[in-house]
Design a protein around this motif. Structure first.
Motif, PDB file in Angstrom:
ATOM      1  N   CYS A 160      17.968  13.309 -24.371  1.00  0.00           N
ATOM      2  CA  CYS A 160      18.425  12.019 -24.898  1.00  0.00           C
ATOM      3  C   CYS A 160      19.491  12.294 -25.968  1.00  0.00           C
ATOM      4  N   ASN A 194      20.276  10.661 -28.418  1.00  0.00           N
ATOM      5  CA  ASN A 194      19.813  10.278 -29.755  1.00  0.00           C
ATOM      6  C   ASN A 194      18.666  11.135 -30.241  1.00  0.00           C
ATOM      7  N   CYS A 195      17.766  11.529 -29.342  1.00  0.00           N
ATOM      8  CA  CYS A 195      16.506  12.157 -29.759  1.00  0.00           C
ATOM      9  C   CYS A 195      16.383  13.617 -29.340  1.00  0.00           C
ATOM     10  N   HIS A 215      14.652   4.901 -23.061  1.00  0.00           N
ATOM     11  CA  HIS A 215      13.791   5.795 -23.841  1.00  0.00           C
ATOM     12  C   HIS A 215      12.717   4.999 -24.599  1.00  0.00           C
ATOM     13  N   GLY A 251      10.957   6.540 -27.681  1.00  0.00           N
ATOM     14  CA  GLY A 251      11.888   7.182 -28.603  1.00  0.00           C
ATOM     15  C   GLY A 251      12.819   6.153 -29.199  1.00  0.00           C
ATOM     16  N   CYS A 252      14.106   6.331 -28.976  1.00  0.00           N
ATOM     17  CA  CYS A 252      15.109   5.478 -29.632  1.00  0.00           C
ATOM     18  C   CYS A 252      15.227   4.092 -29.006  1.00  0.00           C
TER      19      CYS A 252
HETATM   20 ZN   LIG Z   1      16.076   8.589 -27.335  1.00  0.00          ZN
END
Ligand SMILES: [Zn+2]
Ligand SMILES: Cc1cc2nc3c(=O)[nH]c(=O)nc-3n(C[C@H](O)[C@H](O)[C@H](O)COP(=O)(O)OP(=O)(O)OC[C@H]3O[C@@H](n4cnc5c(N)ncnc54)[C@H](O)[C@@H]3O)c2cc1C
Lengths: 82, 402
Positions: A7, A9-10, A57, A60-61
């Motif tokens: 990901c 972002n993560c 996600h 997550g984000c």
């Molecule tokens: Zn994410």
């Protein structure tokens, strides 16, 4: 073994953290006829190989990402944040 | 004593046939079998990239039943159960058909209502089914935890006597025997790479055999490719309304017989049956993303074990022996795609996802009739691919992964 998705972002996360959003397809124009729309909605390339697709996600984000994955090996290339 | 005559033989394909079946699973082999048996078409080859039964046909959990939802498809399942029963005598081979009955569990009022609705449809079509209370269920399955304090309470269920199991390997071998007897060619190791089309008609396939490229001509081509359907249909320029998803199943060590029926939890998508050996075959988990790779996950084993232990607390400490997976070709309405395609001479039987084992003989029989006569048999008229363009979905539901 499942696989992991990178990901943007993560970072690298387990696939079970995500919701699959299907193949990335080209959306018909607003004046396309019903047949084109049905083709867009119901039909899939379903490639055995490189595949551009959407994932959300969830754990997550909570954003949609588009990735390229090889469905024959489940190897994922870099994700792209949308 | 060794058999003097082999039960079947494999061969390299000839250069031309009256019909070619791509995909040596049960659907493809059954179609070839009934082409020979019902229509005398024996100049036919079944081609498989790997071996006969490599796909879902020998990976499934062997459950047969005639009580899914859509009234459009139920007659096909009824016919299939009849054919499974006839095949053993016909081929002189034990398919190990075991109509032990299938029991479905509902865990809430919505589940019970859905069972009642399907019960009414089945009764209308003359399919035997009974709605049961938790007390009646307990009588049939003493090991089932029906207590109110159970983490997964049982609100009711049904008992479907025609359901049960057929041994999947016995089925693959039995059809191989039947095909060999009719002189149909069984050709493993033939990887079809392209389908040739001239003036809107199929006229053959190109394939790789070992390192060599061969061409096989045939005016009729049937595609029965399970999870690989999209890949091969694309060779004819056809896109299917299908995605390929991976399904996992597992089996425990053997224990003394205690479970007489196939038991399915419709809410939790898990089911269990005890084989004649004594092991418990359990499934199934469908990962909701496309994949052509077979794999097994800890998530599946843990989830499956959790649900099974809620239903059958006595199974605690039982060891898992193996798990495996296979590919499922899923359509959006949960119903298969069977029929002729817009290219003349080209046919398809696909979209059977995780529930196509039980239907194999009937699918073969109906597809054979279509291929041999050009007329679509009544039992499959609703299942053509055009329905997705016409908005005529068949309301099958993914009830239990069996
Ligand atoms: Zn994410
Ligand atoms: C784990 C699991 C459990 C299941 N449990 C049940 C159950 O309990 N009850 C039930 O009814 N159904 C069940 N199913 C579903 C059932 O297994 C399938 O619907 C059924 O086996 C499909 O049979 P088929 O002959 O159409 O395809 P398959 O058996 O998959 O055969 C397709 C064949 O095509 C071959 N092939 C692929 N590409 C090519 C090519 N290019 N050239 C030549 N050959 C090619 C493959 O090698 C394969 O042998 C289960 C499935 C799985 C995976």
């Amino acid at each position: 073994m499942g696989f992991q998705i990178n990901c943007p972002n993560c970072g690298l996360r387990d696939v079970y953290e995500f919701k699959f959003g299907g193949e990335a397809k080209e959306r018909p124009g607003p004046d396309a006829d019903i047949r084109r729309w049905r083709h867009y909605i119901y039909f899939n390339k379903n490639a055995n190989g490189l595949h551009e697709e959407w994932w959300y996600h969830t754990a997550g984000c909570q954003s949609w990402i588009k990735i390229t994955r090889d469905t024959a090996t489940n190897r994922v290339s870099e994700g792209e944040n949308i | 004593m060794a058999l003097k005559k082999p039960l079947w033989k494999f061969c390299e394909p000839n250069r031309s046939y009256d019909a070619v079946v791509i995909g040596g699973g049960l659907h493809g082999m059954a179609a070839a079998y009934y082409l020979a048996r019902d229509f005398g078409m024996t100049n036919v080859a079944v081609l498989d990239r790997r071996r006969m039964g490599y796909g879902g046909s020998s990976r499934n959990t062997e459950v047969i039943r005639a009580n899914q939802r859509a009234p459009e498809i139920l007659p096909l399942y009824v016919q299939s159960i009849r054919l499974w029963n006839e095949l053993s005598a016909e081929v002189e081979w034990n398919f190990m058909v075991w109509m032990k009955g299938l029991i479905g569990l509902a865990h809430n009022a919505a589940g019970v209502n859905s069972m009642r609705m399907r019960h009414a449809t089945q009764t209308n079509l003359g399919i035997e089914n009974h709605i049961l209370s938790p007390e009646e269920l307990k009588k049939l399955i003493p090991a089932l935890d029906t207590s109110r304090s159970a983490a997964i309470p049982i609100a009711g269920g049904y008992y479907h006597p025609p359901g049960g199991t057929v041994h999947h390997d016995a089925a693959v071998w039995g059809l191989m025997k039947g095909l060999h007897r009719h002189g149909v060619h069984l050709c493993p190791g033939v990887d079809v790479r392209s389908i040739s089309i001239k003036n809107g008609r199929v006229n053959g396939v190109e394939a790789k055999v070992g390192g060599n490229k061969i061409t096989i001509s045939a005016p009729l081509i049937h595609m029965a490719l399970g999870g690989w359907s999209s890949e091969v249909a694309a060779m004819a320029g056809i896109t299917l309304p299908v995605v390929t998803l991976p399904l996992q199943a597992m089996v425990t060590e053997c224990v003394k017989p205690f479970l007489n029926h196939v038991v399915v939890s419709e809410l939790y998508f898990c089911y269990c049956q005890q084989s004649i050996k004594g092991d418990l075959i359990m499934g199934a988990h469908l990962d909701p993303w496309q994949s052509y790779r077979s794999y097994n996950t800890y998530e599946f084993a843990a989830e499956q074990a959790y649900f099974m232990l809620q239903l059958f607390p006595d199974l605690a400490h039982l060891k898992l022996m193996r798990s495996w997976s296979g590919l499922c070709d899923m359509t959006v309405d949960g119903a298969p795609i069977m029929g002729a395609l817009p290219i003349e001479g080209l046919f398809i039987d696909a979209g059977w996802g995780y529930f196509g084992f039980k239907a194999s003989p009937a699918c073969g029989k109906n597809m054979a009739e279509l291929i041999a006569t050009g007329r679509t048999p009544e039992k499959i008229t609703f299942l053509g691919m055009e329905r997705f363009y016409e908005g005529r979905m068949v309301p099958e539901v993914y009830i239990a992964r069996s």
